[in-house]
Scaffold this motif. Structure first.
Motif, PDB file in Angstrom:
ATOM      1  N   LYS A 168       0.816  -1.228   0.000  1.00 64.28           N
ATOM      2  CA  LYS A 168       0.000   0.000   0.000  1.00 64.28           C
ATOM      3  C   LYS A 168       0.849   1.277   0.000  1.00 64.28           C
ATOM      4  O   LYS A 168       0.335   2.370  -0.214  1.00 64.28           O
ATOM      5  N   GLY A 169       2.135   1.145   0.278  1.00 63.83           N
ATOM      6  CA  GLY A 169       2.995   2.334   0.322  1.00 63.83           C
ATOM      7  C   GLY A 169       3.534   2.688  -1.056  1.00 63.83           C
ATOM      8  O   GLY A 169       3.042   2.208  -2.078  1.00 63.83           O
ATOM      9  N   ASP A 170       4.570   3.519  -1.073  1.00 63.45           N
ATOM     10  CA  ASP A 170       5.196   3.892  -2.351  1.00 63.45           C
ATOM     11  C   ASP A 170       6.380   2.966  -2.619  1.00 63.45           C
ATOM     12  O   ASP A 170       7.070   2.551  -1.684  1.00 63.45           O
ATOM     13  N   HIS A 171       6.607   2.689  -3.878  1.00 63.77           N
ATOM     14  CA  HIS A 171       7.809   1.910  -4.195  1.00 63.77           C
ATOM     15  C   HIS A 171       8.474   2.443  -5.448  1.00 63.77           C
ATOM     16  O   HIS A 171       7.811   2.974  -6.351  1.00 63.77           O
ATOM     17  N   TYR A 172       9.793   2.328  -5.459  1.00 60.76           N
ATOM     18  CA  TYR A 172      10.589   2.901  -6.552  1.00 60.76           C
ATOM     19  C   TYR A 172      11.696   1.933  -6.919  1.00 60.76           C
ATOM     20  O   TYR A 172      12.231   1.246  -6.054  1.00 60.76           O
ATOM     21  N   HIS A 173      12.060   1.922  -8.197  1.00 60.19           N
ATOM     22  CA  HIS A 173      13.275   1.221  -8.625  1.00 60.19           C
ATOM     23  C   HIS A 173      14.322   2.302  -8.882  1.00 60.19           C
ATOM     24  O   HIS A 173      14.011   3.335  -9.509  1.00 60.19           O
ATOM     25  N   THR A 174      15.552   2.058  -8.429  1.00 60.88           N
ATOM     26  CA  THR A 174      16.589   3.093  -8.599  1.00 60.88           C
ATOM     27  C   THR A 174      16.777   3.465 -10.071  1.00 60.88           C
ATOM     28  O   THR A 174      17.087   4.618 -10.377  1.00 60.88           O
ATOM     29  N   GLY A 175      16.589   2.508 -10.954  1.00 61.07           N
ATOM     30  CA  GLY A 175      16.821   2.733 -12.376  1.00 61.07           C
ATOM     31  C   GLY A 175      15.622   3.332 -13.099  1.00 61.07           C
ATOM     32  O   GLY A 175      15.642   3.468 -14.334  1.00 61.07           O
ATOM     33  N   LYS A 187       9.929   8.800   7.419  1.00 65.71           N
ATOM     34  CA  LYS A 187       9.322   7.566   6.881  1.00 65.71           C
ATOM     35  C   LYS A 187      10.133   6.327   7.272  1.00 65.71           C
ATOM     36  O   LYS A 187      11.335   6.407   7.529  1.00 65.71           O
ATOM     37  N   ARG A 188       9.426   5.203   7.243  1.00 63.50           N
ATOM     38  CA  ARG A 188      10.107   3.907   7.407  1.00 63.50           C
ATOM     39  C   ARG A 188      10.356   3.378   5.991  1.00 63.50           C
ATOM     40  O   ARG A 188       9.438   3.328   5.181  1.00 63.50           O
ATOM     41  N   VAL A 189      11.610   3.018   5.732  1.00 58.13           N
ATOM     42  CA  VAL A 189      11.998   2.692   4.354  1.00 58.13           C
ATOM     43  C   VAL A 189      12.695   1.331   4.313  1.00 58.13           C
ATOM     44  O   VAL A 189      13.487   1.010   5.210  1.00 58.13           O
ATOM     45  N   ALA A 190      12.408   0.569   3.276  1.00 56.70           N
ATOM     46  CA  ALA A 190      13.166  -0.664   3.016  1.00 56.70           C
ATOM     47  C   ALA A 190      13.960  -0.465   1.741  1.00 56.70           C
ATOM     48  O   ALA A 190      13.426   0.058   0.765  1.00 56.70           O
ATOM     49  N   VAL A 191      15.241  -0.842   1.761  1.00 48.54           N
ATOM     50  CA  VAL A 191      16.016  -0.897   0.513  1.00 48.54           C
ATOM     51  C   VAL A 191      16.346  -2.365   0.280  1.00 48.54           C
ATOM     52  O   VAL A 191      16.920  -3.023   1.155  1.00 48.54           O
ATOM     53  N   ILE A 192      15.987  -2.872  -0.893  1.00 43.89           N
ATOM     54  CA  ILE A 192      16.335  -4.252  -1.236  1.00 43.89           C
ATOM     55  C   ILE A 192      17.468  -4.203  -2.243  1.00 43.89           C
ATOM     56  O   ILE A 192      17.343  -3.595  -3.306  1.00 43.89           O
ATOM     57  N   GLU A 367       1.080  -6.091   2.261  1.00 43.52           N
ATOM     58  CA  GLU A 367       0.370  -4.819   2.229  1.00 43.52           C
ATOM     59  C   GLU A 367       1.162  -3.737   2.967  1.00 43.52           C
ATOM     60  O   GLU A 367       1.196  -2.583   2.576  1.00 43.52           O
ATOM     61  N   LYS A 368       1.825  -4.185   4.064  1.00 45.71           N
ATOM     62  CA  LYS A 368       2.471  -3.202   4.947  1.00 45.71           C
ATOM     63  C   LYS A 368       3.976  -3.110   4.777  1.00 45.71           C
ATOM     64  O   LYS A 368       4.612  -2.242   5.377  1.00 45.71           O
ATOM     65  N   GLY A 369       4.579  -4.028   4.068  1.00 47.63           N
ATOM     66  CA  GLY A 369       6.038  -3.942   3.959  1.00 47.63           C
ATOM     67  C   GLY A 369       6.691  -5.165   3.355  1.00 47.63           C
ATOM     68  O   GLY A 369       6.221  -5.708   2.347  1.00 47.63           O
ATOM     69  N   VAL A 370       7.749  -5.631   4.007  1.00 46.58           N
ATOM     70  CA  VAL A 370       8.540  -6.737   3.461  1.00 46.58           C
ATOM     71  C   VAL A 370       8.576  -7.856   4.503  1.00 46.58           C
ATOM     72  O   VAL A 370       8.832  -7.590   5.685  1.00 46.58           O
ATOM     73  N   GLU A 376       7.620  -9.581   9.611  1.00 44.93           N
ATOM     74  CA  GLU A 376       7.159  -8.538   8.686  1.00 44.93           C
ATOM     75  C   GLU A 376       7.782  -7.195   9.089  1.00 44.93           C
ATOM     76  O   GLU A 376       7.657  -6.769  10.237  1.00 44.93           O
ATOM     77  N   TYR A 377       8.480  -6.568   8.146  1.00 47.51           N
ATOM     78  CA  TYR A 377       9.078  -5.259   8.385  1.00 47.51           C
ATOM     79  C   TYR A 377       8.133  -4.231   7.782  1.00 47.51           C
ATOM     80  O   TYR A 377       8.010  -4.144   6.563  1.00 47.51           O
ATOM     81  N   GLU A 378       7.463  -3.487   8.653  1.00 42.81           N
ATOM     82  CA  GLU A 378       6.464  -2.530   8.172  1.00 42.81           C
ATOM     83  C   GLU A 378       7.157  -1.256   7.698  1.00 42.81           C
ATOM     84  O   GLU A 378       7.939  -0.663   8.438  1.00 42.81           O
ATOM     85  N   VAL A 379       6.864  -0.860   6.479  1.00 44.19           N
ATOM     86  CA  VAL A 379       7.504   0.344   5.919  1.00 44.19           C
ATOM     87  C   VAL A 379       6.503   1.179   5.121  1.00 44.19           C
ATOM     88  O   VAL A 379       5.453   0.684   4.705  1.00 44.19           O
ATOM     89  N   ASP A 380       6.894   2.433   4.920  1.00 40.90           N
ATOM     90  CA  ASP A 380       6.076   3.336   4.096  1.00 40.90           C
ATOM     91  C   ASP A 380       6.555   3.331   2.643  1.00 40.90           C
ATOM     92  O   ASP A 380       5.784   3.629   1.735  1.00 40.90           O
ATOM     93  N   VAL A 381       7.845   3.032   2.476  1.00 40.49           N
ATOM     94  CA  VAL A 381       8.435   3.105   1.130  1.00 40.49           C
ATOM     95  C   VAL A 381       9.358   1.898   0.916  1.00 40.49           C
ATOM     96  O   VAL A 381      10.117   1.530   1.818  1.00 40.49           O
ATOM     97  N   ILE A 382       9.293   1.317  -0.283  1.00 33.91           N
ATOM     98  CA  ILE A 382      10.282   0.280  -0.639  1.00 33.91           C
ATOM     99  C   ILE A 382      11.103   0.785  -1.822  1.00 33.91           C
ATOM    100  O   ILE A 382      10.547   1.241  -2.831  1.00 33.91           O
ATOM    101  N   VAL A 383      12.419   0.715  -1.676  1.00 29.64           N
ATOM    102  CA  VAL A 383      13.321   1.069  -2.780  1.00 29.64           C
ATOM    103  C   VAL A 383      13.915  -0.238  -3.306  1.00 29.64           C
ATOM    104  O   VAL A 383      14.583  -0.967  -2.564  1.00 29.64           O
ATOM    105  N   PHE A 384      13.643  -0.529  -4.555  1.00 31.01           N
ATOM    106  CA  PHE A 384      14.240  -1.704  -5.186  1.00 31.01           C
ATOM    107  C   PHE A 384      15.537  -1.265  -5.863  1.00 31.01           C
ATOM    108  O   PHE A 384      15.510  -0.560  -6.880  1.00 31.01           O
TER     109      PHE A 384
END
Ligand code: FAD
Ligand code: NAP
Length: 541
Positions: A168-175, A187-192, A367-370, A376-384
C-alpha cells in the motif's frame, strides 16, 4: 492503433531515412552527431522524454559516476571538453544530465530526436533491404540501417516477489526513479539490494528516514570515493593536457587513466603490499584494483586485496557481528567494485538495520512492507535497488527479426552471439553500440562508446563510397569471436561469482560472461585491423 508507414516524413523530413538510432543516451547522441557530420539522414527514437539515458532514468539520491568526471566525458570535440566545467571529482546525476543536455543543445541534436517513443520491433524487409522499425504508437519507419544505442544497464530488474501488488505504500526502482524529489523524512523505508545503486543511495536515505531496513543478499566491496569539489588549478591542468591524458587512458585495459601496476601482489612483501593498498585506499576510487597486476588472475593474490578491504570494514563498523555480515567473502572485483561515500559507517546509525537474506530470501512483499525470515518489516516506502537485465535486456525487449525471420530471442537463446559486440550474423545492417562481446561495461563507457560510434560511422562511409548496401558478419567470424570472448573470460576470476556480467541475476538467463575481457587497447586494435582489411569477417554487397 493507427499503423502507418513513416518514411521519414515527420517534422518536415522529406527524404527516406538512412539510419534509425534507438536510444538517446551518450551513445545515441554521439551516433546522431557523427552521422549528420557525414551527411547521413538519421533519426533517434527514445523512450524517455529527454536525452541522457542512464542519467535521465537513474535519479535516485546519491547517483553519481564512479569514473572521474574529467574522464567520464566526451572527447570527440575539443571545444566541448574545454568549455565544460565539472564541479566535483565524481559528478552527481543532475550535473551529468545537465552535461548531456548541454551537448544536445550545442550540437542541435533534438531536431532529429523523437522522445516518448519506445521501439517495440525492428524487422528486416529482405525484399527492400530495409529495416522496418515499429514504435509503441503503431507508427512504422523504414531505414537502410538500424543502430541500437539502447544501453547495457537500461532495462531495470524488478524481481517477481510474491505479493508485489498488495503493497500500500510507495515503491521505486533506482533505475526508474521519479522526476520529482522523493521525501523520505519521517518515513520507514526498506532498501532491497546492496549493489552500486544501493551503496550510493543508502547513506542519503538513512540520513532522512525515520527507520531504514537494508535487505542484503550478498555484501559488496566498496572503496572510498573521497569525492570533493574539483580544484580549479587541477581542472586547468587537465584541460591543458587532455590529449595526453586521453591517449594514456586508451592504453589501459579499462580506458581509464590509472596507474596500473605491473608488479604482482604475490611477489611483493606483505608490508609493501599493504602500503600500496593503503595508498590507493587513501586516494580513493576504482584504481584500487590496479594496485597489482595479478589481482584478477590469482585467487591468492585477490585474497590479499579482499583481506585488506575486509579489515577496513571491521574498522568502520562498530558492531563486530554486523561488520562480519557486511564483509564480502567472494572475489573482490568479481562483481563491479563500488565506490562509496560513508556506506559502511551508515550501519553504525541507530535508525539503520541490516537484514541478512543470504540464506533465507525475501519471502514476500505484503500490504504493509517486506516479509523476511518469518518477520514482517512494516515500511512506508520500498526502494528496489535490484539492478538490471544487463547487456541483453534492452535488446531482447525489442522484437528484432533479421533475414528469414530469424528472431534475436531465438539466436541468443543460449547467450548473446555477436561479432565484436557490434553486429550479428543473420541481421544485416544492424549494429549495437557497446553490445555483448565488446569491452563495454568493463571500461570507462564514454571512450568505449566513442570508439564504437566512430567505427560504425566508418563502415557506413566505406559502404557509401563503394555503392554497397548490405553488411553482415560471416557466421564463421562470429563463431570465432564468441569463442575468443568466452575463452578469455574463463581465464579470469570474474567468472567465479553470481554477477550480472554473467546474467546470473536474472532467473532463466543463460550463464554466459557477456563483456569482452581482453581490454580496451587489444579490442580497439582488432577492430582497426578488421576495418583496414576491408571489414574482414563481414560480407558486404
Ligand atoms: P543508456 O544511457 O542506457 O541509454 C540508452 C537509452 O536507450 C535510454 O535512454 C533508453 O530509454 C533508450 N532505449 C532503450 N530501449 C529503447 C527502446 N526499445 N525504444 C526507445 N528507446 C529505448 N559507466 C561508466 O563508465 N562510468 C560510470 O561512472 C557509470 N556510472 C553508472 C551509474 C549508473 C547508476 C548506471 C546505471 C550506469 C553507470 N554506468 C557508468 C554505465 C552507463 O550506462 C554508461 O556509462 C552510459 O551512460 C551508457 O550510455 P548509452 O547511451 O550506451 O546507454
Ligand atoms: P546490481 O549491482 O546488480 O545490484 C543489485 C542488488 O540487488 C544486489 O545486491 C543483488 O543481490 C540484489 N538483489 C537482486 N535481486 C534480489 C532479490 N530477489 N532479493 C534480494 N536481493 C536482490 O545493480 P545496481 O546496484 O543497480 O548496479 C548495476 C550496475 O550499474 C553497477 O554494477 C555499475 O556498473 C552501474 N552503476 C554504477 C554506479 C556508480 O557508482 N557510478 C552506480 C549504480 C550503478 P545479489 O548480489 O545477491 O544478486
Amino acid at each position: 492503433m493507427n499503423a502507418q508507414t513513416n518514411v521519414g516524413q515527420q517534422d518536415g523530413h522529406d527524404d527516406i531515412l538512412d539510419v534509425v538510432i534507438v536510444g538517446a543516451g551518450f551513445a545515441g547522441m554521439y551516433m546522431l552527431h557523427r552521422l549528420r557530420g557525414l551527411g547521413f539522414k538519421a533519426r533517434v527514437f527514445e523512450a524517455g522524454s529527454g536525452v541522457g539515458g542512464t542519467w535521465y532514468w537513474n535519479r535516485y539520491p546519491g547517483a553519481r559516476c564512479d569514473v572521474e568526471s574529467v574522464q567520464y566525458s566526451y572527447q570527440f570535440d575539443d571545444a566541448l571538453q574545454q568549455e565544460w566545467e565539472w564541479s566535483e571529482r565524481y559528478a552527481a546525476q543532475p550535473e551529468i544530465l545537465r552535461y548531456a543536455n548541454h551537448v544536445a543543445d550545442r550540437f542541435d541534436l533534438r531536431r532529429d530526436m523523437q522522445f516518448n517513443t519506445r521501439v517495440i520491433s525492428a524487422v528486416f524487409d529482405e525484399g527492400r533491404g530495409r529495416w522496418v522499425i515499429e514504435t509503441r504508437d503503431g507508427a512504422r519507419t523504414t531505414a537502410r540501417f538500424c543502430i541500437m544505442a539502447t544501453g547495457c544497464l537500461s532495462s531495470p530488474n524488478l524481481p517477481k516477489f510474491e505479493g508485489m501488488a498488495s503493497f500500500k505504500g510507495d515503491h521505486y526502482h533506482t533505475g526508474h526513479w521519479p522526476h520529482e524529489d522523493v521525501d523520505f523524512a519521517g518515513k520507514r523505508v526498506a532498501v532491497i539490494g546492496t549493489g552500486s545503486s544501493a551503496v550510493q543511495s543508502i547513506p542519503i536515505i538513512a540520513g532522512q528516514a525515520k527507520r531504514l531496513y537494508v535487505f542484503q543478499r550478498t555484501p559488496n566491496y566498496a572503496v572510498p570515493a573521497h569525492n570533493a569539489p574539483l580544484d580549479p588549478a587541477y581542472v586547468k591542468e587537465v584541460k591543458a593536457n587532455y590529449p595526453v591524458m586521453r591517449a594514456r587512458a586508451k592504453q589501459t585495459m579499462t580506458g581509464i587513466d590509472f596507474d596500473y601496476s605491473d608488479v604482482k601482489a604475490l611477489e611483493t612483501p606483505p608490508a609493501a603490499r599493504t602500503a600500496e593498498f593503503e595508498k590507493r585506499w587513501q586516494r580513493g576510487g576504482l584504481s584500487f584494483l590496479g594496485a597489482f597486476q595479478d589481482l584478477m588472475m590469482s585467487e591468492e593474490a585477490n585474497g590479499t586485496a579482499a583481506d585488506f578491504v575486509r579489515g577496513k570494514i571491521r574498522e568502520k563498523v562498530e558492531d563486530p557481528k554486523l561488520a562480519e555480515l557486511l564483509a564480502p567473502k567472494n572475489t573482490i572485483g568479481c562483481k563491479r567494485l563500488c565506490i562509496d561515500i560513508g556506506y559502511y559507517e551508515t550501519f553504525n546509525r541507530p535508525n539503520v538495520e541490516l537484514i541478512d537474506v543470504s540464506e533465507d530470501p525475501v519471502e514476500a512483499i505484503t500490504e504493509k512492507g517486506v516479509r523476511a525470515k518469518g518477520q514482517e518489516y512494516e515500511v512506508d516506502v520500498i526502494v528496489f535497488a535490484t539492478g538490471f537485465d544487463a547487456m541483453t535486456g534492452a535488446l531482447l525487449k525489442i522484437d528484432i527479426r533479421g533475414r528469414d525471420g530469424l528472431q534475436l530471442q531465438q539466436k541468443w537463446s543460449e547467450g548473446p552471439r555477436t561479432y565484436l559486440g557490434i553486429a550479428m550474423a543473420g541481421f544485416p545492417n544492424l549494429f549495437s553500440i557497446t553490445g555483448p562481446g565488446s569491452p563495454s561495461v568493463l571500461t570507462n563507457m564514454l571512450p568505449t562508446i566513442e570508439q564504437h560510434v566512430d567505427w560504425i560511422a566508418g563502415v557506413l562511409e566505406h559502404m557509401r563510397e563503394r555503392g554497397l548496401t548490405a553488411i553482415e558478419p560471416e557466421a564463421r567470424a562470429e563463431e570465432d569471436w564468441v569463442g575468443h570472448v568466452g575463452e578469455l573470460a574463463g581465464r579470469t576470476l570474474r567468472y567465479t561469482c553470481s554477477s550480472w556480467y554473467l546474467g546470473v541475476n536474472i532467473p532463466g538467463k543463460p550463464r554466459v560472461f557477456m563483456p569482452y575481457i581482453g581490454g580496451f587497447p587489444r579490442y580497439v586494435e582488432r577492430c582497426s585491423e578488421i576495418a583496414d582489411k576491408g571489414y574482414e569477417g563481414f560480407s558486404l554487397s
